[in-house]
Design a protein around this motif. Structure first.
Motif, mmCIF file in Angstrom:
data_model
loop_
_atom_site.group_PDB
_atom_site.id
_atom_site.type_symbol
_atom_site.label_atom_id
_atom_site.label_comp_id
_atom_site.label_asym_id
_atom_site.label_seq_id
_atom_site.Cartn_x
_atom_site.Cartn_y
_atom_site.Cartn_z
ATOM 1 N N ASP A 2 28.044 -24.350 30.523
ATOM 2 C CA ASP A 2 28.199 -24.676 29.111
ATOM 3 C C ASP A 2 27.220 -25.768 28.684
ATOM 4 O OD1 ASP A 2 29.280 -27.040 30.063
ATOM 5 O OD2 ASP A 2 31.324 -26.561 29.484
ATOM 6 N N ALA A 3 27.119 -25.955 27.367
ATOM 7 C CA ALA A 3 26.147 -26.909 26.806
ATOM 8 C C ALA A 3 26.422 -28.338 27.242
ATOM 9 C CB ALA A 3 26.136 -26.808 25.286
ATOM 10 N N GLU A 4 27.671 -28.654 27.556
ATOM 11 C CA GLU A 4 28.018 -30.017 27.973
ATOM 12 C C GLU A 4 27.335 -30.391 29.272
ATOM 13 O OE1 GLU A 4 29.546 -33.739 27.798
ATOM 14 O OE2 GLU A 4 29.777 -32.222 26.262
ATOM 15 N N HIS A 5 27.161 -29.415 30.173
ATOM 16 C CA HIS A 5 26.635 -29.711 31.504
ATOM 17 C C HIS A 5 25.233 -29.176 31.752
ATOM 18 C CE1 HIS A 5 31.039 -30.031 31.964
ATOM 19 N NE2 HIS A 5 30.678 -31.111 32.605
ATOM 20 N N ARG A 6 24.726 -28.321 30.883
ATOM 21 C CA ARG A 6 23.399 -27.746 31.093
ATOM 22 C C ARG A 6 22.338 -28.811 30.888
ATOM 23 N NH1 ARG A 6 20.000 -24.029 27.567
ATOM 24 N NH2 ARG A 6 18.479 -23.282 29.060
ATOM 25 N N LEU A 7 21.393 -28.877 31.816
ATOM 26 C CA LEU A 7 20.295 -29.842 31.739
ATOM 27 C C LEU A 7 19.019 -29.131 31.314
ATOM 28 C CD1 LEU A 7 20.962 -31.973 34.935
ATOM 29 C CD2 LEU A 7 21.587 -32.486 32.578
ATOM 30 N N LEU A 8 18.337 -29.728 30.357
ATOM 31 C CA LEU A 8 17.099 -29.159 29.829
ATOM 32 C C LEU A 8 15.896 -29.984 30.269
ATOM 33 C CD1 LEU A 8 18.250 -28.580 26.140
ATOM 34 C CD2 LEU A 8 18.271 -26.930 28.016
ATOM 35 N N LYS A 9 14.793 -29.304 30.427
ATOM 36 C CA LYS A 9 13.523 -29.959 30.735
ATOM 37 C C LYS A 9 12.906 -30.438 29.422
ATOM 38 C CE LYS A 9 12.774 -27.069 34.748
ATOM 39 N NZ LYS A 9 11.946 -26.038 35.383
ATOM 40 N N PRO A 10 11.994 -31.420 29.500
ATOM 41 C CA PRO A 10 11.389 -31.941 28.264
ATOM 42 C C PRO A 10 10.767 -30.872 27.373
ATOM 43 C CG PRO A 10 10.893 -33.402 30.074
ATOM 44 C CD PRO A 10 11.562 -32.179 30.670
ATOM 45 N N GLU A 12 11.726 -27.839 26.992
ATOM 46 C CA GLU A 12 12.798 -27.087 26.342
ATOM 47 C C GLU A 12 13.373 -27.886 25.165
ATOM 48 O OE1 GLU A 12 14.757 -24.475 29.902
ATOM 49 O OE2 GLU A 12 14.976 -26.676 30.061
ATOM 50 N N VAL A 13 13.532 -29.182 25.373
ATOM 51 C CA VAL A 13 14.012 -30.058 24.303
ATOM 52 C C VAL A 13 12.994 -30.072 23.169
ATOM 53 C CG1 VAL A 13 14.660 -32.418 23.697
ATOM 54 C CG2 VAL A 13 15.344 -31.464 25.912
ATOM 55 N N ALA A 14 11.732 -30.175 23.525
ATOM 56 C CA ALA A 14 10.666 -30.206 22.524
ATOM 57 C C ALA A 14 10.688 -28.952 21.659
ATOM 58 C CB ALA A 14 9.313 -30.364 23.212
ATOM 59 N N GLU A 47 22.078 -30.743 27.261
ATOM 60 C CA GLU A 47 21.971 -29.914 26.070
ATOM 61 C C GLU A 47 22.902 -30.424 24.977
ATOM 62 O OE1 GLU A 47 22.146 -25.271 24.597
ATOM 63 O OE2 GLU A 47 22.561 -25.738 26.700
ATOM 64 N N SER A 48 24.069 -30.903 25.351
ATOM 65 C CA SER A 48 25.020 -31.414 24.357
ATOM 66 C C SER A 48 24.442 -32.613 23.603
ATOM 67 C CB SER A 48 26.346 -31.782 25.013
ATOM 68 O OG SER A 48 26.157 -32.769 26.006
ATOM 69 N N ASP A 49 23.708 -33.486 24.281
ATOM 70 C CA ASP A 49 23.070 -34.636 23.620
ATOM 71 C C ASP A 49 21.999 -34.180 22.635
ATOM 72 O OD1 ASP A 49 24.657 -36.387 25.068
ATOM 73 O OD2 ASP A 49 23.100 -36.836 26.555
ATOM 74 N N VAL A 50 21.242 -33.167 23.031
ATOM 75 C CA VAL A 50 20.181 -32.648 22.166
ATOM 76 C C VAL A 50 20.796 -32.012 20.923
ATOM 77 C CG1 VAL A 50 18.276 -30.997 21.997
ATOM 78 C CG2 VAL A 50 18.615 -32.312 24.108
ATOM 79 N N LEU A 53 21.833 -34.663 18.528
ATOM 80 C CA LEU A 53 20.667 -35.214 17.838
ATOM 81 C C LEU A 53 20.243 -34.284 16.696
ATOM 82 C CD1 LEU A 53 18.502 -37.429 17.682
ATOM 83 C CD2 LEU A 53 17.141 -36.062 19.253
ATOM 84 N N LEU A 54 20.273 -33.000 16.946
ATOM 85 C CA LEU A 54 19.932 -32.035 15.899
ATOM 86 C C LEU A 54 20.887 -32.170 14.715
ATOM 87 C CD1 LEU A 54 19.096 -28.845 17.965
ATOM 88 C CD2 LEU A 54 17.567 -30.011 16.386
ATOM 89 N N GLU A 55 22.171 -32.303 14.995
ATOM 90 C CA GLU A 55 23.162 -32.451 13.925
ATOM 91 C C GLU A 55 22.939 -33.731 13.140
ATOM 92 O OE1 GLU A 55 27.013 -32.156 15.726
ATOM 93 O OE2 GLU A 55 26.578 -30.167 16.538
#
Length: 70
Positions: A2-10, A12-14, A47-50, A53-55
């Motif tokens: 889930d989005a709470e635990h999924r880790l994204l690379k820079p 992907e965030v970009a 992913e949850s932090d990203v 930030l979008l919101e």
């Protein structure tokens, strides 16, 4: 995962934030977005932090648009 635990690379965030990957790293350094370091020293972002930030950015954009309409 889930989005709470999924880790994204820079990169992907970009892509999600529509900025350069170096901008994502710079934001992590100054604390705008929280990052996690892997044992190899690479940055990863929840992913949850990203999504939060979008919101926040959308809300800010909406508020600024409201002010400009006055």
């Amino acid at each position: 995962m889930d989005a709470e635990h999924r880790l994204l690379k820079p990169f992907e965030v970009a892509a999600l934030l529509r900025v350069d990957p170096k901008t994502v790293t710079r934001w992590a350094v100054v604390g705008r977005i929280e990052s996690i370091r892997t044992p190899g020293g690479h940055r990863r972002f929840r992913e949850s932090d990203v999504r939060k930030l979008l919101e926040v950015d959308r809300v800010r954009d909406l508020r600024e648009a409201d002010r400009s309409d006055d």
